[in-house]
Design an enzyme around this catalytic site. Structure first.
Site, PDB file in Angstrom:
ATOM      1  N   GLY A 130      36.622  37.707  47.015  1.00 31.87           N
ATOM      2  CA  GLY A 130      37.644  38.695  46.566  1.00 31.87           C
ATOM      3  C   GLY A 130      36.798  39.592  45.829  1.00 31.87           C
ATOM      4  O   GLY A 130      36.028  40.265  45.904  1.00 31.87           O
ATOM      5  N   TYR A 151      44.977  37.351  30.701  1.00 31.33           N
ATOM      6  CA  TYR A 151      44.230  36.252  30.608  1.00 31.33           C
ATOM      7  C   TYR A 151      43.074  36.301  28.912  1.00 31.33           C
ATOM      8  O   TYR A 151      41.872  35.432  29.075  1.00 31.33           O
ATOM      9  CB  TYR A 151      42.944  35.938  32.406  1.00 31.33           C
ATOM     10  N   CYS A 201      54.440  50.043  24.755  1.00 29.36           N
ATOM     11  CA  CYS A 201      55.585  49.661  24.126  1.00 29.36           C
ATOM     12  C   CYS A 201      54.651  48.088  23.584  1.00 29.36           C
ATOM     13  O   CYS A 201      56.131  47.650  23.573  1.00 29.36           O
ATOM     14  CB  CYS A 201      56.400  50.206  23.448  1.00 29.36           C
ATOM     15  N   GLU A 202      53.674  47.398  23.305  1.00 26.38           N
ATOM     16  CA  GLU A 202      53.320  45.960  22.826  1.00 26.38           C
ATOM     17  C   GLU A 202      52.622  46.051  22.503  1.00 26.38           C
ATOM     18  O   GLU A 202      51.436  47.088  23.025  1.00 26.38           O
ATOM     19  CB  GLU A 202      53.901  45.540  24.437  1.00 26.38           C
TER      20      GLU A 202
HETATM   21  N1  LLP Z   1      40.916  32.025  48.158  1.00 23.32           N
HETATM   22  C1  LLP Z   1      42.422  31.896  47.167  1.00 23.32           C
HETATM   23  C2  LLP Z   1      43.402  31.070  48.456  1.00 23.32           C
HETATM   24  C3  LLP Z   1      42.935  32.702  46.585  1.00 23.32           C
HETATM   25  O1  LLP Z   1      43.772  31.821  45.733  1.00 23.32           O
HETATM   26  C4  LLP Z   1      41.721  33.542  46.391  1.00 23.32           C
HETATM   27  C5  LLP Z   1      42.523  33.787  45.334  1.00 23.32           C
HETATM   28  C6  LLP Z   1      40.927  33.903  46.185  1.00 23.32           C
HETATM   29  C7  LLP Z   1      40.716  32.839  47.713  1.00 23.32           C
HETATM   30  C8  LLP Z   1      39.521  34.785  45.921  1.00 23.32           C
HETATM   31  O2  LLP Z   1      39.387  34.807  44.365  1.00 23.32           O
HETATM   32  P1  LLP Z   1      38.070  35.545  44.105  1.00 23.32           P
HETATM   33  O3  LLP Z   1      36.695  35.300  44.922  1.00 23.32           O
HETATM   34  O4  LLP Z   1      38.756  36.636  44.050  1.00 23.32           O
HETATM   35  O5  LLP Z   1      38.100  35.148  42.861  1.00 23.32           O
HETATM   36  N2  LLP Z   1      44.425  37.327  39.099  1.00 23.32           N
HETATM   37  C9  LLP Z   1      43.413  36.801  38.804  1.00 23.32           C
HETATM   38  C10 LLP Z   1      42.467  35.714  39.656  1.00 23.32           C
HETATM   39  C11 LLP Z   1      43.541  35.051  40.724  1.00 23.32           C
HETATM   40  C12 LLP Z   1      42.292  34.436  41.942  1.00 23.32           C
HETATM   41  C13 LLP Z   1      43.517  33.716  43.085  1.00 23.32           C
HETATM   42  N3  LLP Z   1      43.492  33.541  43.783  1.00 23.32           N
HETATM   43  C14 LLP Z   1      42.738  37.019  37.758  1.00 23.32           C
HETATM   44  O6  LLP Z   1      42.607  38.538  37.307  1.00 23.32           O
HETATM   45  O7  LLP Z   1      41.390  37.404  37.602  1.00 23.32           O
END
Ligand code: LLP
Length: 478
Positions: free
Chosen positions: A313, A358, A385-386
């Protein structure tokens, strides 16, 4: 999280105007007037036309990264006599436009809720090319997925085996499924941790994979594709994936002894550069590293190399995006013999929660001009406000940064808009796609009227109908 803000303040850059190519969208430049130009459109024009804060996504960069990622995994898989299926993980950023871009680049789409599924379907993604994740899918979500003929559902628990089997039986269908296994490997950036059991909510434990694989196979309404795991996010090399694949392949081999297991899905998690000090391994080398480990493990277990599947992603959309803000106030604060300048912008943790959530690092530049002033240490903060409302914890901007300047934060294409929220009743910004000198809204921004319209506690007369939005009428929507 990988790029955590450090207590040690990094040295000032030689040039606080420079756009490091690893961090900024490919092809981002400054024009003769010093304005940052992305996708052929300059930041000042974008801000004037659409306002700030503004998410800007370089369409061609997304398309190129999607293509490059698919080719990297396919090439690596073919080098070990197999093939690869690449899903775009929609959780990183999902809209109708991006579904079309990644689909045209030959990727499938991975969704994790009924809402994401609805977007992918509405955007025309073929159902058989959609995969569905999630540790707690509702019965309605499962039924919807089965009914539309989804290509695969990832079963996250024992309970889901039965739920999906029953939904498929009721619909008179055979549903292809994967089993999510917790490999005990958790990775981020340069390091991974390998334990017997990972202490988190997703997946079944590795020691139950064979038993539960057999349980899936016992259901006539399910087709078992293979095992799935996802070891983390923002990972810079192949070691954790290789370790996880090796662990999974032992269970895969045991299941293969009964009947062929066509596939192994290793999830997503490939890292990107948020600052110049981030140095992710190129995706081609990560793909090769994973393939080499898989080939050796398959050889050791005496099983054929399965088809590989991946779900990137962030690496596809993250580097394609920037966020534009307007500077409102500046406050210098003395710290250990130096000054930190709090640069307040017109957004914040409602459009980028990642820094607060994070401790993520980002890179900021003035987008509307260049300056020869010395770099000054800045903390870019929002309007919420934080005190934890920080967008860029530690950065440098030319010392003469001033109210009214437009600033750009790089690498905000992934997990910023999807995590956006209405804290303090701040409307969520639009997403504008840029390409070949043209800009268009791909996700309309919210207005205050949108927020009021949802408040059932207001008198109807004070509750405007949801607006057709000024921002949507400017530029062409897709
Ligand atoms: N497949 C599964 C089962 C996942 O849980 C995720 C991400 C992906 C693929 C894609 O991962 P990527 O290639 O995008 O790293 N909100 C967090 C990231 C959470 C990722 C959750 N799962 C952030 O902003 O860093």
């Amino acid at each position: 999280m990988a790029s955590t803000a450090s207590a040690v303040i990094p040295a000032a850059p030689d040039d606080a105007n420079a756009l490091a190519p690893t961090v900024w969208p490919a092809g981002a430049v400054r024009d003769d007037a010093g304005r940052i130009v992305v996708g052929g459109v300059d930041a000042t024009t974008l801000a004037e036309r659409y306002g700030t804060p503004l998410y800007v996504l370089d369409e061609q960069v997304v398309r190129d990264r999607a293509e490059r990622t698919r080719v990297a995994f396919e090439t690596a898989a073919r080098s070990i006599g197999s093939d690869a299926t690449v899903y775009y993980a929609g959780k990183a950023f999902l809209s109708g436009a991006i579904v079309r871009w990644v689909t045209e680049a030959g990727l499938r789409v991975d969704v994790c809720t009924g809402g994401e599924l609805a977007v992918a379907l509405a955007a025309g993604a073929p159902p058989e090319r959609i995969g569905f994740h999630g540790n707690n899918k509702s019965i309605a979500e499962i039924e919807r997925a089965v009914e539309v003929g989804l290509g695969s559902i990832v079963l996250d628990s024992e309970a889901e085996i039965e739920r999906v089997a029953e939904a498929a039986a009721r619909a008179g269908r055979v549903q292809a499924v994967r089993l999510r296994v917790n490999s005990g490997v958790h990775a981020s950036t340069h390091e991974f941790l390998a334990t017997a059991h990972e202490d988190q909510k997703f997946g079944v434990t590795l020691d139950r994979a064979v038993e539960l694989g057999a349980r899936i196979r016992a259901h006539a309404s399910l087709e078992f594709l293979g095992l799935h795991c996802h070891i983390g996010s923002q990972i810079f090399d192949s070691a954790g994936f290789a370790e996880s694949a090796e662990r999974l392949l032992a269970a895969h081999a045991a299941l293969s002894a009964v009947a062929p297991v066509p596939e192994l899905n290793l999830g997503g998690g490939f890292g990107i550069a948020y600052t110049e000090s981030d140095d992710p391994t190129p995706i081609e080398r990560i793909a090769d590293g994973i393939a080499t480990a898989i080939e050796a493990a398959c050889h050791a277990h005496g099983v054929p190399v399965p088809r590989l599947a991946f779900e990137p992603g962030r690496t596809i959309v993250g580097p394609a995006g920037i966020t534009l803000y307007t500077v409102g106030t500046i406050k210098p604060v003395p710290i250990e013999g130096a000054w930190r300048h709090y640069v307040s912008v017109d957004g914040g943790m409602s459009d980028n929660l990642r820094t607060a959530l994070y401790g993520a690092d980002y890179t900021v530049r003035i987008a509307s001009r260049v300056s020869t002033a010395e770099p000054a240490l800045v903390r870019v903060v929002g309007k919420h406000c934080e005190s934890g409302d920080v967008v860029v914890d530690t950065g440098y901007l030319p010392h003469d940064v001033q109210p009214g300047d437009l600033v750009a934060v790089a690498a905000t294409g992934a997990y910023c808009q999807p995590l956006s929220n209405n804290y303090n009743h701040v409307p969520r910004p639009p997403v504008v796609a840029v390409r070949d000198g043209e800009a268009r809204v791909i996700v309309r921004g919210e207005t205050i009227e949108d927020l009021l319209a949802r408040d059932a506690g207001l008198e109807a007369s004070a509750r405007p109908a949801p607006t057709t939005a000024k921002s949507a009428s400017e530029g062409t929507t897709e």
